[in-house]
Structure formats: structure tokens, C-alpha cells
Design an enzyme around this catalytic site. Structure first.
Site, PDB file in Angstrom:
ATOM      1  N   GLY A  55       0.838  -1.196   0.000  1.00  0.00           N
ATOM      2  CA  GLY A  55       0.000   0.000   0.000  1.00  0.00           C
ATOM      3  C   GLY A  55       0.867   1.237   0.000  1.00  0.00           C
ATOM      4  CB  CYS A  82       5.328  -4.289   0.402  1.00  0.00           C
ATOM      5  SG  CYS A  82       6.365  -2.834   0.144  1.00  0.00           S
ATOM      6  CE1 TYR A  83       0.985   1.246   5.226  1.00  0.00           C
ATOM      7  CE2 TYR A  83      -0.697  -0.472   5.339  1.00  0.00           C
ATOM      8  CZ  TYR A  83      -0.211   0.769   5.744  1.00  0.00           C
ATOM      9  OH  TYR A  83      -0.913   1.512   6.644  1.00  0.00           O
ATOM     10  CG  HIS A 169       5.703  -5.984  -4.206  1.00  0.00           C
ATOM     11  ND1 HIS A 169       4.416  -5.752  -3.820  1.00  0.00           N
ATOM     12  CD2 HIS A 169       6.419  -4.905  -3.810  1.00  0.00           C
ATOM     13  CE1 HIS A 169       4.330  -4.577  -3.225  1.00  0.00           C
ATOM     14  NE2 HIS A 169       5.544  -4.035  -3.207  1.00  0.00           N
ATOM     15  CD  GLU A 171       2.669  -8.685  -5.064  1.00  0.00           C
ATOM     16  OE1 GLU A 171       3.458  -9.378  -4.390  1.00  0.00           O
ATOM     17  OE2 GLU A 171       2.401  -7.496  -4.786  1.00  0.00           O
ATOM     18  CG  ASP A 227     -15.835 -11.911 -20.286  1.00  0.00           C
ATOM     19  OD1 ASP A 227     -14.927 -12.763 -20.314  1.00  0.00           O
ATOM     20  OD2 ASP A 227     -15.624 -10.706 -20.059  1.00  0.00           O
ATOM     21  CE  LYS A 370     -11.515 -11.702 -21.350  1.00  0.00           C
ATOM     22  NZ  LYS A 370     -12.776 -10.949 -21.481  1.00  0.00           N
TER      23      LYS A 370
HETATM   24  N1  GLN Z   1       4.459   2.788   1.510  1.00  0.00           N
HETATM   25  C1  GLN Z   1       5.316   1.786   2.036  1.00  0.00           C
HETATM   26  C2  GLN Z   1       6.791   2.086   1.733  1.00  0.00           C
HETATM   27  O1  GLN Z   1       7.085   3.004   1.024  1.00  0.00           O
HETATM   28  C3  GLN Z   1       4.934   0.427   1.451  1.00  0.00           C
HETATM   29  C4  GLN Z   1       5.159   0.365  -0.017  1.00  0.00           C
HETATM   30  C5  GLN Z   1       4.500  -0.836  -0.656  1.00  0.00           C
HETATM   31  O2  GLN Z   1       3.677  -1.512  -0.066  1.00  0.00           O
HETATM   32  N2  GLN Z   1       4.839  -1.070  -1.929  1.00  0.00           N
HETATM   33  O3  GLN Z   1       7.654   1.402   2.215  1.00  0.00           O
END
Ligand code: GLN
Length: 514
Positions: A55, A82-83, A169, A171, A227, A370
């Protein structure tokens, strides 16, 4: 029987849908929920695991999205990304602050492969990072399981509580071993068995549609797109002739497309259903006569589509259900489920008909991405060319003809487009280019053919590569192919004397012309 489920708790990250897709690629069902979702609601869904997304905010800012600490006490494994990782540490007594060195891009990370999350992952692996903050101090009970040059706590775990966190990340495809890590999380940590498969989805959906519809009558607007085709076939398998599909031929489809749709869904095709083809070409052309503004054209086409559909529906009389081909990204992007800010108006051509007499909407593809719709289509035996059909805009060729739309122009663009598609396919490039088509520019220019001066139209060719259609690159088509296509179009399509290739990306251009 309920599928095993992973819940992605969305804190506003860019890649929330990607996390859910990756988990589903591991054959585990996954849904996105906003961080505003009540803990009780989460518990009621009995998830096998929970993933906190990234986030844009900083956890130490009091206005940032957060969650009740009780979630860590449910005994349900949680992976923070991450966040999400930072939030987990912050809530559980660790410390998060501004990183002395921000990391962005592909970063080499050293991981402890003797952990569940990193089993079978290379000890030094590339991970995609995008953060300004970092975890200065991990929370009590955790141990660090990965680090990079500038990120001492790139991953951490508390096995006894089933809590895992990664600063990178997993993902995104830029983290090559990310899918392995997510798979480790759902299988090794959460103990999933992998019961999300398209063959069982198809089977159980048909059974539940049958139960829901009973003896009722069902109406479906079939566009010939992936679809609506998959939705129609599911219903046809469930309730056969209780289903009526109305296919409106607007005259703005690609060459032979109307007949192709009829061949599959009409009486000669393999499916049991009532198929009604409305040849409404004239109606659309007369409404479009003299109209040049792109938005007005779109509106006219959308509205006329609804009017035609309604007229047919009136002839059929009251029905119990109306089928919509809504898919999961539509659900998420319309603000339900996640934190997505992209608000899309209803995705189907021009919205919902006002005067169709029905009791309830059925959306059998509402939970599918999809790729999953396509897999389901193949499971159902829908021909490959239909399942892998390129995206085609609702207003059809109406927005691939710049300016006024006339039957002659439609024919020109249909023929040119057919030539282009044929040559791209025979060059073997049709699977590498995500979307490609011909458009008719409204430009006339001087040419010479057979020693005679001409003053005719220019066709524009467009071909793009993209993963998400939000941004796109103009495809570098071989010159030889372009030359051949240009030559054929000028020779085979009357009133075209020039062929142009569009080499702009998106942005700044859009994929379609209007
Ligand atoms: N905002 C947070 C940071 O800058 C998390 C970033 C993120 O989740 N990609 O570290």
C-alpha cells in the site's frame, strides 16, 4: 462443497489482483477484501490463510490503513507483503521508519532456504522491491529469514503463530521465484490441498445454476465475446432450452463474425438453447448517419443495442433471470471487494436494459479472472478461436472508423482487417501480439494506380503488446509483413490507396482510435 479459501486483505496496493491471481494459479481459491472488512466477516469465511497487501501509506502515520491486532490471534496463517509486512511488525511491537536507502526494482535477496516460505527457492534470488520505509526492528517472537544489501529485514517469520512477512513483492513477475514462495505459503504454511480447478468449477457451477434456475426461464445477451459466450454455455449445459440467447448483429462486427457466432450458438451448433439473431445493421447505420463525434457514436451504439435487445425481450415476455458476463476484475474495479480506486461504470455495452422484465440477475463468472474464464471455456468445449479471441470494443468497428460510419466504410475496414489478421496469423505472430487490427482513417490522399490518379482512403494498422491493456507498446512488426499487408490491402480493398502503421504506445495514444 466449499472451496478452500485465501483472503487477500487489501491495503490499497497496486498489485492486489495479481496476488489473488497468483494464488489461484496455485489452484487455491482466493478473494480480495478491503481492510475495512470486519474481523467477524473474515472469520465467517473460514479462510485457510490471509495475505496483507502492499500500500502507498506509511504505517507510522496515524491516518494510515490498519487492522485490529486480534487478527493475529485467530490461528490463521498470515503473510504480509511490503506495507502488509510493515504493518504486521508495527502492530506486533516492531519498528518501521524511513529507510536510509530506498529500494526500487529488482534486488538481490539472500533467503534462508530452511524455512517453509523459501523451500526450493535459490539462496540468492532476485526480488522486486518498491519501498521508502523499512523494518528497523522486527517484532518480538520473529526471526529474520531474508535480507538484501540495504534491507536487513527483507523477510521474517514467527512459525509458532503462523505469521510471515516479506518486504518485496512475490506476486509480480519481476520476482521470478515469487510464485514458488506464494505456493509454499498456501501449501506448506496454510496446508491447502489445491481444490480450485476449472473442471470442478465448471461442474459445480452447472449444478448450482440448475438448482437456482429450476424451471425458470433465462435470457442472455450474447455478444460473441469470451465472457458472454462462456456464461451462455454454462447456462445451456445447466438448463438447455430454458435459455434464450439474443445476439444483436449491429453490422459493426468484424468480417464474418456474425456468422461465426451463429455457427457456434445457432441451431446448427452443438449447444442446446434458443438462439435469436437480430440483424439490426440498418437500424444502426441509420442512427449513425452524419454523426462524427466519437462519444456521441459510442452512446448511440450502446443505446441502440439496448433498444434492440429490449424489443426482443418484450417478444419473449417475462423471464426469471437475466445473465450478465461480469467477471472478477469488474467486481473489484467497481469498488466491491478491494480498495481499488478505478471506478468503472457497468462494463456491458451501454449498461443494463431498463424495460426487460426479469426477477434476478445471474452472473456465473463473477468470481473468475479472465484467464480462468478462458480455461472454463476450453473445459466447456468452446472452440479455441472463440476462447482466445482478441478484445473487441463494445461499439465495435464504429470506433475504428474515424468520423462518420457508413456501410461502405465498414466494409473497407472489415476487409482490410481480415487481410491483416490473416497475414499476422500466417507469420505466426498472432499469439505474440496481444491486439492487432485495421482502422479506417478519415483521411483522403492522392495516389496513383494503373497510371491513374486516385484520391482515396488511408487504412491505419495497429498492433500492440501489453500484459494488462492499461499500458501498451506498439509491436515491432517485421517490415516484410507490413509490406505484404499494405500491398494486399491496396490491391484487394477498393478505395484504399495508402496504408499507415501506428507506432505510438499507450500512453500517449489509446489502443483504439476513438
Ligand atoms: N508505503 C510503504 C513504503 O514506502 C509500502 C510500499 C509498498 O507496499 N509497496 O515502504
Amino acid at each position: 462443497m466449499e472451496n478452500e479459501k485465501i483472503i487477500v486483505l487489501d491495503f490499497g496496493g497496486q498489485y492486489n489482483q495479481l496476488i489473488a491471481r497468483r494464488v489461484r494459479e496455485c489452484n487455491v481459491y482466493c478473494e480480495i477484501a478491503s481492510y475495512r472488512t470486519d474481523l467477524e466477516e473474515i472469520k465467517a469465511q473460514h479462510p485457510k490463510g490471509i495475505i496483507f497487501t502492499g500500500g502507498p501509506n506509511s504505517v507510522y502515520d496515524p491516518a494510515s490503513p490498519t487492522y485490529t491486532k486480534e487478527i493475529f490471534e485467530l490461528g490463521i496463517p498470515i503473510l504480509g507483503i511490503c506495507y502488509g509486512a510493515q504493518l504486521m511488525m508495527h502492530l506486533l511491537g516492531g519498528r518501521v521508519g524511513r529507510a536510509p536507502v530506498r529500494e526500487y526494482g529488482k534486488i538481490e535477496v539472500q533467503v534462508d532456504t530452511n524455512t517453509a516460505l523459501f523451500t526450493d527457492v535459490s539462496p540468492s534470488t532476485i526480488c522486486w522491491m518498491s519501498h521508502n520505509d523499512y523494518i528497523e526492528e522486527i517484532a518480538p517472537g520473529f526471526t529474520v529469514t531474508a535480507h538484501s544489501a540495504h534491507c536487513p529485514a527483507a523477510a521474517m517469520q514467527d512459525v509458532s503463530r503462523g505469521l510471515y512477512a516479506v518486504q518485496f513483492h512475490p506476486e509480480v513477475l519481476h520476482t521470478p521465484e515469487g510464485k514458488k514462495m506464494l505456493s509454499n505459503f498456501v501449501y506448506q504454511v496454510c496446508g491447502c490441498h489445491g481444490d480450485w480447478k476449472m473442471d470442478t468449477f465448471v461442474e459445480s457451477t452447472i449444478a448450482s445454476l440448475r438448482a437456482k434456475v429450476g424451471n425458470g426461464r433465462v435470457l442472455c445477451a450474447l455478444s460473441g465475446g469470451v465472457d458472454s459466450s462462456v456464461a451462455a454455455v454454462l447456462l445451456s449445459k445447466a438448463v438447455g432450452n430454458q435459455l434464450t440467447c439474443v445476439f444483436v448483429d449491429t453490422g459493426l462486427m468484424r468480417k464474418n463474425e456474425g456468422d461465426e457466432v451463429e455457427a457456434v450458438f445457432g441451431p446448427e451448433g452443438p449447444y442446446q438453447l434458443h438462439f435469436i439473431r437480430v440483424n439490426a445493421q440498418e437500424r444502426f447505420f441509420s442512427k449513425l448517419a452524419g454523426v462524427t463525434d466519437p462519444e456521441t457514436k459510442r452512446k448511440i451504439i450502446g443505446e441502440e443495442f439496448i433498444r434492440v435487445f429490449e424489443e426482443e425481450a418484450k417478444k419473449i415476455g417475462a423471464v426469471d433471470f437475466l445473465v450478465q458476463g461480469t467477471i472478477y476484475p469488474d467486481v473489484v474495479e467497481s469498488g466491491l471487494g478491494g480498495e481499488s480506486t478505478v471506478i468503472k461504470s457497468h462494463h456491458n455495452v451501454g449498461g443494463l436494459p431498463d424495460y426487460v422484465d426479469f426477477k434476478e440477475i445471474i452472473e456465473p463468472l463473477r468470481n473468475l479472472f479472465k484467464d480462468e474464464v478462458r480455461q472454463a471455456g476450453l473445459e466447456l468445449g468452446i472452440p479455441h478461436y472463440l476462447v482466445y479471441r482478441q478484445p473487441f470494443p463494445g461499439p465495435g468497428l464504429g470506433i475504428r472508423i474515424i468520423g462518420e460510419v457508413t456501410p461502405d466504410k465498414v466494409q473497407m475496414v472489415q476487409e482490410a482487417d481480415a487481410v491483416f489478421r490473416e497475414e499476422v496469423a500466417s507469420a505466426g505472430l498472432d499469439t505474440q501480439i496481444n491486439q492487432y487490427f485495421a482502422a479506417l482513417t478519415n483521411m483522403h490522399s492522392v495516389g496513383v494506380m494503373g497510371d491513374e490518379r486516385t484520391y482515396d482512403y488511408a487504412i491505419a494498422l495497429r498492433a500492440v503488446t501489453t500484459t494488462d491493456f492499461m499500458t501498451a507498446e506498439s509491436a515491432e512488426l517485421p517490415w516484410e509483413l507490413l509490406g505484404k499487408v499494405a500491398n494486399r490491402i491496396v490491391n484487394e480493398v477498393p478505395h484504399v490507396n495508402r496504408v499507415l502503421y501506428d507506432c505510438t504506445g499507450k500512453p500517449p495514444a489509446t489502443i483504439e482510435f476513438e
